[in-house]
Design a protein around this motif. Structure first.
Motif, PDB file in Angstrom:
ATOM      1  N   PRO A 124      71.744  -3.121   8.678  1.00  0.00           N
ATOM      2  CA  PRO A 124      70.819  -3.946   7.482  1.00  0.00           C
ATOM      3  C   PRO A 124      71.870  -5.187   6.895  1.00  0.00           C
TER       4      PRO A 124
ATOM      5  N   ALA B  72      65.702  -3.928   6.337  1.00  0.00           N
ATOM      6  CA  ALA B  72      65.625  -2.417   6.364  1.00  0.00           C
ATOM      7  C   ALA B  72      64.492  -1.802   5.705  1.00  0.00           C
TER       8      ALA B  72
ATOM      9  N   GLY C  88      73.310  -5.188   1.810  1.00  0.00           N
ATOM     10  CA  GLY C  88      72.283  -5.175   2.878  1.00  0.00           C
ATOM     11  C   GLY C  88      71.046  -6.079   2.486  1.00  0.00           C
TER      12      GLY C  88
ATOM     13  N   THR D  24      66.602  -0.720   0.700  1.00  0.00           N
ATOM     14  CA  THR D  24      67.751  -1.188   1.441  1.00  0.00           C
ATOM     15  C   THR D  24      69.068  -0.889   0.856  1.00  0.00           C
TER      16      THR D  24
ATOM     17  N   SER E  86      66.981  -7.156   3.079  1.00  0.00           N
ATOM     18  CA  SER E  86      65.823  -6.510   2.497  1.00  0.00           C
ATOM     19  C   SER E  86      65.022  -5.967   3.629  1.00  0.00           C
TER      20      SER E  86
ATOM     21  N   CYS F  49      69.824   3.292  10.690  1.00  0.00           N
ATOM     22  CA  CYS F  49      70.518   2.075   9.968  1.00  0.00           C
ATOM     23  C   CYS F  49      71.880   2.398   9.759  1.00  0.00           C
TER      24      CYS F  49
END
Length: 193
Positions: A111, A128, A124, A178, A126, A38
């Motif tokens: 993200p 991820a 970010g 996240t 959601s 990420c």
């Protein structure tokens, strides 16, 4: 030799000297098993930069429009990209991403969902957290410390895995996960400026 390996070699030859890419913490990426990388998102060059610095092959989602040209779409598929419809729930892309992880591969995610215009890290989405909770993947935060400046230095920092057991056990929300991932990326950015 696969198209992925050729693409990785070409991008390394082209991008590494121009941006003087320095990699930190690549040993934090597990050598096997499902992994989600990420990263923050500051440029269109982020996917190839993460791709050439990660010790494993990465599968990335890319906006569906990029696949409309058959040649470009074929190349993207050859370098492990797959299409996602933006702005809506794309069940096919979600299933494909989960299958990639189930097969023990590495999924690359940004993200924030879109590039930051300012270089500052944004909120970010959601997604991820959804993939982190729905898989057994190891979650690795990654910070691209820019800016992309010719013959400047670009750092790509891979952090330590994010502890997911407690979050999965208590069924944390995708957004909470996240937010934790984004916090870890932010810490990497601050520590490596």
């Amino acid at each position: 030799m696969s198209l992925y390996k050729i693409g990785k070699a070409l991008c390394t030859i082209l991008l590494s000297p121009i941006y003087r890419v320095k990699v930190i913490g690549e040993n934090n990426v597990p050598k096997s098993g499902p992994v989600i990388i990420c990263s923050n998102h500051i440029s269109n060059l982020d996917p190839p930069i993460v791709g050439i610095t990660c010790p494993r092959d990465i599968y990335f989602m890319a906006k569906e429009e990029l696949f409309s040209n058959k040649l470009v779409g074929g190349i993207l598929r050859g370098v492990h990209a797959f299409p996602i419809k933006r702005g809506m729930k794309d069940r096919n892309a979600l299933r494909q991403a989960l299958a990639i992880l189930k097969d023990g591969n590495t999924l690359g995610l940004f993200p924030e969902g879109t590039r930051s215009k300012t270089g500052e890290i944004g909120e970010g989405l959601s997604g991820a957290g959804f993939f982190a909770l729905r898989s057994e993947a190891v979650i690795i935060p990654c910070a691209i410390v820019g800016p992309y400046r010719k013959f400047g230095q670009l750092k790509v920092v891979y952090g330590k895995p994010i502890e997911m057991d407690e979050l999965r056990e208590r069924k944390a929300s995708a957004q909470e996960v996240t937010d934790i991932i984004m916090h870890e990326i932010k810490k990497l950015l601050e520590n490596h400026k």
